[in-house]
Design a protein around this motif. Structure first.
Motif, PDB file in Angstrom:
ATOM      1  N   LYS A 179      -6.808  -0.985   4.343  1.00  0.00           N
ATOM      2  CA  LYS A 179      -8.026  -1.194   5.144  1.00  0.00           C
ATOM      3  C   LYS A 179      -8.530  -2.633   5.017  1.00  0.00           C
ATOM      4  O   LYS A 179      -8.925  -3.245   6.007  1.00  0.00           O
ATOM      5  CB  LYS A 179      -9.121  -0.209   4.739  1.00  0.00           C
ATOM      6  CG  LYS A 179     -10.373  -0.360   5.606  1.00  0.00           C
ATOM      7  CD  LYS A 179     -11.394   0.704   5.346  1.00  0.00           C
ATOM      8  CE  LYS A 179     -12.638   0.597   6.166  1.00  0.00           C
ATOM      9  NZ  LYS A 179     -12.878  -0.547   6.981  1.00  0.00           N
ATOM     10  N   ALA A 180      -8.497  -3.173   3.809  1.00  0.00           N
ATOM     11  CA  ALA A 180      -8.942  -4.559   3.607  1.00  0.00           C
ATOM     12  C   ALA A 180      -8.073  -5.527   4.410  1.00  0.00           C
ATOM     13  O   ALA A 180      -8.593  -6.462   5.046  1.00  0.00           O
ATOM     14  CB  ALA A 180      -8.916  -4.914   2.117  1.00  0.00           C
ATOM     15  N   SER A 188       0.828  -1.206   0.000  1.00  0.00           N
ATOM     16  CA  SER A 188       0.000   0.000   0.000  1.00  0.00           C
ATOM     17  C   SER A 188       0.868   1.264   0.000  1.00  0.00           C
ATOM     18  O   SER A 188       0.526   2.258  -0.645  1.00  0.00           O
ATOM     19  CB  SER A 188      -0.996  -0.008   1.164  1.00  0.00           C
ATOM     20  OG  SER A 188      -0.347   0.109   2.396  1.00  0.00           O
ATOM     21  N   CYS A 195      -5.111   3.128   0.324  1.00  0.00           N
ATOM     22  CA  CYS A 195      -5.951   3.106   1.532  1.00  0.00           C
ATOM     23  C   CYS A 195      -6.900   1.915   1.528  1.00  0.00           C
ATOM     24  O   CYS A 195      -7.099   1.271   2.566  1.00  0.00           O
ATOM     25  CB  CYS A 195      -6.721   4.417   1.667  1.00  0.00           C
ATOM     26  SG  CYS A 195      -5.657   5.814   2.059  1.00  0.00           S
ATOM     27  N   GLU A 196      -7.492   1.618   0.380  1.00  0.00           N
ATOM     28  CA  GLU A 196      -8.410   0.473   0.283  1.00  0.00           C
ATOM     29  C   GLU A 196      -7.673  -0.837   0.576  1.00  0.00           C
ATOM     30  O   GLU A 196      -8.189  -1.711   1.271  1.00  0.00           O
ATOM     31  CB  GLU A 196      -9.055   0.429  -1.107  1.00  0.00           C
ATOM     32  CG  GLU A 196     -10.082   1.519  -1.323  1.00  0.00           C
ATOM     33  CD  GLU A 196     -10.551   1.625  -2.765  1.00  0.00           C
ATOM     34  OE1 GLU A 196     -10.036   0.888  -3.652  1.00  0.00           O
ATOM     35  OE2 GLU A 196     -11.443   2.464  -3.015  1.00  0.00           O
ATOM     36  N   LYS A 213      -6.011   6.364  -3.152  1.00  0.00           N
ATOM     37  CA  LYS A 213      -7.275   5.663  -2.912  1.00  0.00           C
ATOM     38  C   LYS A 213      -7.048   4.156  -2.876  1.00  0.00           C
ATOM     39  O   LYS A 213      -7.487   3.458  -1.958  1.00  0.00           O
ATOM     40  CB  LYS A 213      -8.290   6.028  -4.002  1.00  0.00           C
ATOM     41  CG  LYS A 213      -9.664   5.433  -3.778  1.00  0.00           C
ATOM     42  CD  LYS A 213     -10.666   5.948  -4.804  1.00  0.00           C
ATOM     43  CE  LYS A 213     -12.049   5.468  -4.473  1.00  0.00           C
ATOM     44  NZ  LYS A 213     -12.524   4.412  -5.339  1.00  0.00           N
TER      45      LYS A 213
END
Length: 198
Positions: free
Chosen positions: A179-180, A161, A175-176, A172
């Protein structure tokens, strides 16, 4: 050597381990990682400091000397990164016989491409970025066999990431991805034995 912060010496002492046949134990992998990480970390810190000096108008009269010194640091960083990648390609990865070891070395290889990507531009950046992406993707695929709470898997996704954010300029997606991985690890905590949870 590690406790004395003599990372060049540490790497020299580890050379027989780098060339040894067979998979490495976690402690051996970590020692190799620490040696390369500290050697490259010093160069990365120096490069960022020189970049800040170069961009500060207060130091304009030193611009040419700063630029020359920065190029020297870039070359030193690239040399360390290439040495790490070569060690992984020449022996470490081909002798990794379990998913955790494979993920560890694929991630490490991708990280060293990422570190080079921090100091290059243009076509060189595109080439290095593509190689980093290829290795992060391979590591991510291999990591699917590890539990979402596995520290090597979590470290991979977090570094991937960072790569997305800093090198690919995809905040974006970065971050996704993070977070996952975080959500999967949190949901996997309930399945851990108490000793592994700590």
């Amino acid at each position: 050597a590690e406790q004395a912060e003599r990372y060049e010496d540490m790497l020299e002492f580890l050379k027989p381990v780098l060339k040894r046949k067979g998979d490495l134990q976690m402690e051996e992998r970590n020692l190799i990682s620490v040696a390369f990480k500290n050697l490259s970390g010093n160069k990365r810190t120096a490069w960022r400091a020189l970049t800040a000096i170069e961009e500060n108008p207060k130091y304009d009269k030193y611009h040419e000397k700063t630029k020359t010194f920065k190029v020297k640091v870039e070359e030193e960083l690239k040399k360390i990164c290439k040495e790490a990648i070569a060690a992984i390609d020449d022996n470490l990865l081909q002798n990794a016989n379990n998913a955790e070891s494979k993920v560890f070395f694929l991630k490490m290889k991708a990280d060293y491409y990422r570190y080079m990507g921090e100091v290059v531009t243009g076509e060189e950046l595109k080439d290095i970025s593509d190689k980093a992406l290829e290795n992060y993707e391979s590591a991510k695929k291999e990591a699917e066999t590890l539990p979402p709470t596995d520290p090597v898997r979590i470290g991979l996704i977090l570094n991937f990431s960072v790569f997305q954010y800093e090198i690919r300029k995809n905040p974006k997606g970065a971050c996704e991805m993070a977070k996952a991985a975080f959500d999967a690890a949190i949901s996997g905590l309930q399945d851990l034995d108490e000793d592994k949870y700590k």
